[in-house]
Design a protein around this motif. Structure first.
Motif, short mmCIF file in Angstrom:
data_model
loop_
_atom_site.label_atom_id
_atom_site.label_comp_id
_atom_site.label_asym_id
_atom_site.label_seq_id
_atom_site.Cartn_x
_atom_site.Cartn_y
_atom_site.Cartn_z
N ARG A 131 0.80 -1.23 0.00
CA ARG A 131 0.00 0.00 0.00
C ARG A 131 0.83 1.27 0.00
O ARG A 131 0.44 2.27 -0.60
CB ARG A 131 -0.92 0.02 1.22
N THR A 132 1.97 1.27 0.70
CA THR A 132 2.66 2.54 0.93
C THR A 132 4.07 2.63 0.36
O THR A 132 4.74 3.64 0.58
CB THR A 132 2.74 2.82 2.44
N ALA A 133 4.54 1.64 -0.35
CA ALA A 133 5.92 1.67 -0.84
C ALA A 133 6.18 2.85 -1.77
O ALA A 133 7.26 3.44 -1.76
CB ALA A 133 6.27 0.37 -1.55
N GLY A 134 5.19 3.24 -2.58
CA GLY A 134 5.38 4.36 -3.50
C GLY A 134 5.41 5.70 -2.82
O GLY A 134 5.99 6.66 -3.35
N ARG A 135 4.84 5.81 -1.62
CA ARG A 135 4.78 7.10 -0.92
C ARG A 135 5.78 7.23 0.21
O ARG A 135 6.21 8.34 0.52
CB ARG A 135 3.38 7.30 -0.34
N ASP A 136 6.11 6.13 0.87
CA ASP A 136 6.94 6.19 2.07
C ASP A 136 8.26 5.45 1.86
O ASP A 136 8.28 4.22 1.78
CB ASP A 136 6.17 5.57 3.24
N PRO A 137 9.38 6.17 1.79
CA PRO A 137 10.67 5.49 1.58
C PRO A 137 11.12 4.67 2.79
O PRO A 137 11.97 3.80 2.66
CB PRO A 137 11.64 6.64 1.31
N ALA A 138 10.55 4.91 3.97
CA ALA A 138 10.94 4.14 5.16
C ALA A 138 10.47 2.70 5.08
O ALA A 138 10.98 1.83 5.79
CB ALA A 138 10.37 4.81 6.41
N VAL A 139 9.50 2.42 4.21
CA VAL A 139 9.01 1.05 4.04
C VAL A 139 10.14 0.14 3.58
O VAL A 139 10.29 -0.99 4.06
CB VAL A 139 7.83 1.02 3.05
N ALA A 140 10.95 0.63 2.66
CA ALA A 140 12.06 -0.18 2.15
C ALA A 140 13.08 -0.48 3.25
O ALA A 140 13.61 -1.59 3.33
CB ALA A 140 12.74 0.53 0.98
N THR A 141 13.32 0.48 4.12
CA THR A 141 14.27 0.27 5.21
C THR A 141 13.75 -0.79 6.19
O THR A 141 14.49 -1.69 6.59
CB THR A 141 14.51 1.59 5.97
N ALA A 142 12.47 -0.68 6.56
CA ALA A 142 11.89 -1.66 7.49
C ALA A 142 11.86 -3.04 6.86
O ALA A 142 12.14 -4.05 7.53
CB ALA A 142 10.48 -1.22 7.88
N LEU A 143 11.53 -3.10 5.58
CA LEU A 143 11.47 -4.38 4.88
C LEU A 143 12.87 -5.00 4.76
O LEU A 143 13.02 -6.22 4.90
CB LEU A 143 10.85 -4.19 3.50
N THR A 144 13.87 -4.16 4.55
CA THR A 144 15.25 -4.66 4.46
C THR A 144 15.67 -5.30 5.78
O THR A 144 16.32 -6.36 5.78
CB THR A 144 16.21 -3.51 4.10
N THR A 145 15.29 -4.70 6.89
CA THR A 145 15.63 -5.25 8.21
C THR A 145 14.97 -6.61 8.41
O THR A 145 15.61 -7.56 8.87
CB THR A 145 15.18 -4.28 9.31
N LYS A 146 13.70 -6.72 8.07
CA LYS A 146 12.98 -7.99 8.24
C LYS A 146 13.53 -9.06 7.29
O LYS A 146 13.63 -10.23 7.65
CB LYS A 146 11.49 -7.78 8.01
N LEU A 147 13.88 -8.65 6.09
CA LEU A 147 14.43 -9.59 5.12
C LEU A 147 15.81 -10.09 5.55
O LEU A 147 16.13 -11.26 5.38
CB LEU A 147 14.50 -8.91 3.74
N LYS A 148 16.61 -9.22 6.13
CA LYS A 148 17.93 -9.63 6.63
C LYS A 148 17.77 -10.64 7.76
O LYS A 148 18.50 -11.63 7.82
CB LYS A 148 18.68 -8.39 7.13
N SER A 149 16.81 -10.41 8.63
CA SER A 149 16.55 -11.34 9.72
C SER A 149 16.13 -12.71 9.18
O SER A 149 16.58 -13.76 9.66
CB SER A 149 15.46 -10.76 10.62
N TYR A 150 15.27 -12.71 8.16
CA TYR A 150 14.85 -13.96 7.53
C TYR A 150 16.05 -14.66 6.87
O TYR A 150 16.21 -15.88 7.00
CB TYR A 150 13.76 -13.70 6.49
N ASP A 151 16.86 -13.90 6.16
CA ASP A 151 18.02 -14.48 5.47
C ASP A 151 18.99 -15.13 6.46
O ASP A 151 19.56 -16.19 6.18
CB ASP A 151 18.74 -13.43 4.63
N ASP A 152 19.18 -14.49 7.62
CA ASP A 152 20.05 -15.07 8.64
C ASP A 152 19.49 -16.40 9.16
O ASP A 152 20.23 -17.36 9.34
CB ASP A 152 20.25 -14.10 9.81
N ALA A 153 18.18 -16.44 9.39
CA ALA A 153 17.55 -17.68 9.87
C ALA A 153 17.63 -18.77 8.80
O ALA A 153 17.85 -19.94 9.11
CB ALA A 153 16.10 -17.42 10.25
N LEU A 154 17.45 -18.39 7.54
CA LEU A 154 17.54 -19.35 6.45
C LEU A 154 18.96 -19.93 6.34
O LEU A 154 19.13 -21.14 6.17
CB LEU A 154 17.14 -18.71 5.12
N LEU A 155 19.95 -19.08 6.48
CA LEU A 155 21.33 -19.55 6.42
C LEU A 155 21.63 -20.52 7.57
O LEU A 155 22.25 -21.56 7.34
CB LEU A 155 22.30 -18.36 6.46
N ALA A 156 21.18 -20.20 8.76
CA ALA A 156 21.40 -21.09 9.90
C ALA A 156 20.71 -22.43 9.68
O ALA A 156 21.28 -23.49 9.97
CB ALA A 156 20.90 -20.43 11.19
#
Length: 178
Positions: A131-156
């Motif tokens: 809903r808000t990715a086109g208007r709010d640039p902070a969405v990408a930052t929050a999503l990057t943090t969650k994606l990094k957390s997922y990637d770390d769990a996947l690697l483990a």
């Protein structure tokens, strides 16, 4: 009596001569245990989820590459990220039900549970991204943090899984009968 002694010696000596004491016995490498049906379903679900996560990575890399570009290019990349969040969500939602941590035991179960929890957290953030990715640039930052957390769990999880299914070379292999 002499015949009995000769027969006894023949029965004892001939089998010993037939054995080859210099022949080396081949060792058979240990075969890792075959994954169960539930584990195969988990991995199938993870494969589907990975397709969605790859789309998120693509969208986020587009946004990060356009940070130095003009505002129209940044806006286009952010809107694209919103669309990719929707598509990624559909892949993740379709693959997640197959990922039951109870398919594994011991430490792999704990890692599988952590992976699914991080995936659920990521999934919960995707409708907001849509809903808000086109208007709010902070969405990408929050999503990057969650994606990094997922990637770390996947690697483990994958590292532990590879170690579980790899035969231990330190264990002595029993010789095979010939």
């Amino acid at each position: 009596m002499l015949a009995a002694i000769v027969t006894a010696i023949t029965m004892v000596v001939l089998p010993l001569q037939a054995q080859d004491t210099t022949a080396h016995r081949d060792t058979v490498p240990a075969v890792p245990p075959a994954p169960s049906i539930e584990q195969l379903q988990y991995m199938d679900g993870l494969k589907t989820v990975t397709r969605g996560v790859a789309q998120l990575h693509d969208g986020l890399s587009r946004v990060s590459r356009t940070q130095q570009a003009d505002s129209a290019t940044r806006h286009h990349a952010a809107k694209r990220l919103g669309g990719l969040c929707g598509t990624a969500r559909s892949f993740i939602v379709s693959g997640r039900p197959k990922m039951k941590p109870s398919a594994y035991s011991d430490s792999l179960r704990i890692l599988a549970k952590q992976l699914t929890l991080r995936l659920d957290t990521l999934t919960n953030a995707l409708p907001i991204c849509e809903r808000t990715a086109g208007r709010d640039p902070a969405v990408a930052t929050a999503l990057t943090t969650k994606l990094k957390s997922y990637d770390d769990a996947l690697l483990a999880f994958k590292t532990s899984q590879a170690a579980f299914y790899r035969p231990d070379s330190a264990k002595a292999q029993p010789p095979t009968p010939q």
